[in-house]
Design a protein around this motif. Structure first.
Motif, PDB file in Angstrom:
ATOM      1  N   UNK A  60       0.948  -0.879   0.424  1.00 15.68           N
ATOM      2  CA  UNK A  60       0.231  -0.083   0.167  1.00 15.68           C
ATOM      3  C   UNK A  60       1.049   1.195  -0.129  1.00 15.68           C
ATOM      4  N   UNK A  61       1.380   0.901   0.939  1.00 17.61           N
ATOM      5  CA  UNK A  61       2.692   1.880   0.825  1.00 17.61           C
ATOM      6  C   UNK A  61       3.449   2.319  -0.289  1.00 17.61           C
ATOM      7  N   UNK A  62       3.687   1.718  -1.018  1.00 13.90           N
ATOM      8  CA  UNK A  62       4.437   1.508  -3.047  1.00 13.90           C
ATOM      9  C   UNK A  62       3.671   1.761  -3.672  1.00 13.90           C
ATOM     10  N   UNK A  63       2.240   1.449  -3.249  1.00 11.57           N
ATOM     11  CA  UNK A  63       1.558   2.390  -4.746  1.00 11.57           C
ATOM     12  C   UNK A  63       1.265   3.371  -3.860  1.00 11.57           C
ATOM     13  N   UNK A  64       1.444   3.903  -3.216  1.00  8.97           N
ATOM     14  CA  UNK A  64       0.669   5.728  -2.631  1.00  8.97           C
ATOM     15  C   UNK A  64       2.263   6.755  -3.168  1.00  8.97           C
ATOM     16  N   UNK A  65       3.214   6.128  -2.908  1.00 10.70           N
ATOM     17  CA  UNK A  65       4.298   6.471  -3.296  1.00 10.70           C
ATOM     18  C   UNK A  65       4.663   6.393  -4.564  1.00 10.70           C
ATOM     19  N   UNK A  66       4.067   5.802  -6.242  1.00  6.39           N
ATOM     20  CA  UNK A  66       3.553   5.861  -6.858  1.00  6.39           C
ATOM     21  C   UNK A  66       2.567   6.786  -7.854  1.00  6.39           C
ATOM     22  N   UNK A  67       1.791   6.751  -6.978  1.00  6.25           N
ATOM     23  CA  UNK A  67       0.648   7.959  -7.267  1.00  6.25           C
ATOM     24  C   UNK A  67       1.615   8.575  -7.582  1.00  6.25           C
ATOM     25  N   UNK A  68       2.310   9.530  -5.904  1.00  2.99           N
ATOM     26  CA  UNK A  68       2.502  10.547  -6.134  1.00  2.99           C
ATOM     27  C   UNK A  68       3.350  10.762  -6.920  1.00  2.99           C
ATOM     28  N   UNK A  69       4.078   9.722  -7.542  1.00  8.15           N
ATOM     29  CA  UNK A  69       5.568  10.357  -8.544  1.00  8.15           C
ATOM     30  C   UNK A  69       4.797  10.026  -9.936  1.00  8.15           C
ATOM     31  N   UNK A  70       3.754   9.681 -10.129  1.00  7.65           N
ATOM     32  CA  UNK A  70       2.813   9.686 -11.206  1.00  7.65           C
ATOM     33  C   UNK A  70       3.482   8.516 -12.011  1.00  7.65           C
ATOM     34  N   UNK A  71       4.261   7.254 -11.843  1.00  9.14           N
ATOM     35  CA  UNK A  71       4.457   5.834 -12.293  1.00  9.14           C
ATOM     36  C   UNK A  71       5.769   6.350 -12.567  1.00  9.14           C
ATOM     37  N   UNK A  72       6.652   7.554 -12.192  1.00  9.94           N
ATOM     38  CA  UNK A  72       7.790   8.169 -12.507  1.00  9.94           C
ATOM     39  C   UNK A  72       8.325   6.997 -11.177  1.00  9.94           C
ATOM     40  N   UNK A  73       8.966   5.736 -12.078  1.00 11.96           N
ATOM     41  CA  UNK A  73       9.604   4.573 -11.353  1.00 11.96           C
ATOM     42  C   UNK A  73      10.933   5.192 -10.160  1.00 11.96           C
TER      43      UNK A  73
END
Length: 208
Positions: A60-73
């Motif tokens: 869940x935290x990884x998905x939250x961070x991914x959303x913040x970064x707009x999918x930019x790994x």
């Protein structure tokens, strides 16, 4: 030639590296925590914080961070470290100690990435501080082999157009002009850190 570590031995090296790095960090001054490293714009505290994330963040935290970064790994990795680095340094050290013994890996990675991460970023920290941090040759060989063969996740660094030959352990890869040196130097070269690699070459009196 290369050799892949047995998983149990790989994790034992990761545990030792995490624990010894926590020991190093625990003794740093406030100024040393703010020292810039050769890892982009990260300071020592940012690199240290990054090393605690993979084994601690739930999906869940990884998905939250991914959303913040707009999918930019790459942005996700960068920005999550900066946010984690806002913690007090004692908490960063405690978080690193808390994952000694953990067998969790970051999403979409294997234990070999955990080894690669702690070995290379341990050098980012130590070299920025002017410290000597030894690298276990067997671990560095496995990590170097992982970088060389990396496909998923994609390798972010181009491979050197040379034949790399380790002088302290049985490992060689590539073709072209031969570059000989300690496996730690070759690992840093493979991960896009030529200046850091140069320090290891110079210590060994090796030709670059």
């Amino acid at each position: 030639m290369g050799a892949v570590l047995e998983t149990g031995e790989l994790w034992r090296i990761v545990d030792r590296e995490r624990a010894s790095l926590a020991d190093l960090l625990e003794g740093l001054s406030p100024e040393e925590w703010e020292t810039p490293t050769g890892c982009g714009d990260w300071r020592v505290r940012d690199v240290a914080a990054h090393l605690t994330i993979g084994a601690r963040y739930p999906l869940t935290a990884v998905l939250r961070e991914a959303a913040r970064a707009r999918g930019n790994f790459d942005r996700m990795i960068h920005d999550s470290a900066l946010r984690e680095a806002r913690l007090p340094v004692a908490d960063i050290v405690a978080n690193l100690r808390s994952i000694v013994g953990s067998r969790r890996t970051a999403v979409m990675t294997t234990p070999r990435e955990s080894l690669l991460d702690v070995l290379v970023h341990g050098q980012d920290i130590a070299l920025a501080l002017g410290r000597t941090r030894e690298v276990p040759p067997e671990g560095a060989r496995d990590a170097a082999d992982r970088v060389w063969t990396m496909r998923i996740p994609p390798r972010p660094w181009p491979l050197p157009s040379s034949r790399l030959v380790a002088t302290d352990i049985d490992w060689s890869r590539g073709a072209g002009e031969e570059v000989r040196g300690p496996i730690a130097a070759l690992l840093l070269l493979l991960t896009g850190r030529p200046e850091a690699a140069r320090v290891w070459f110079e210590r060994a009196g090796a030709e670059q």
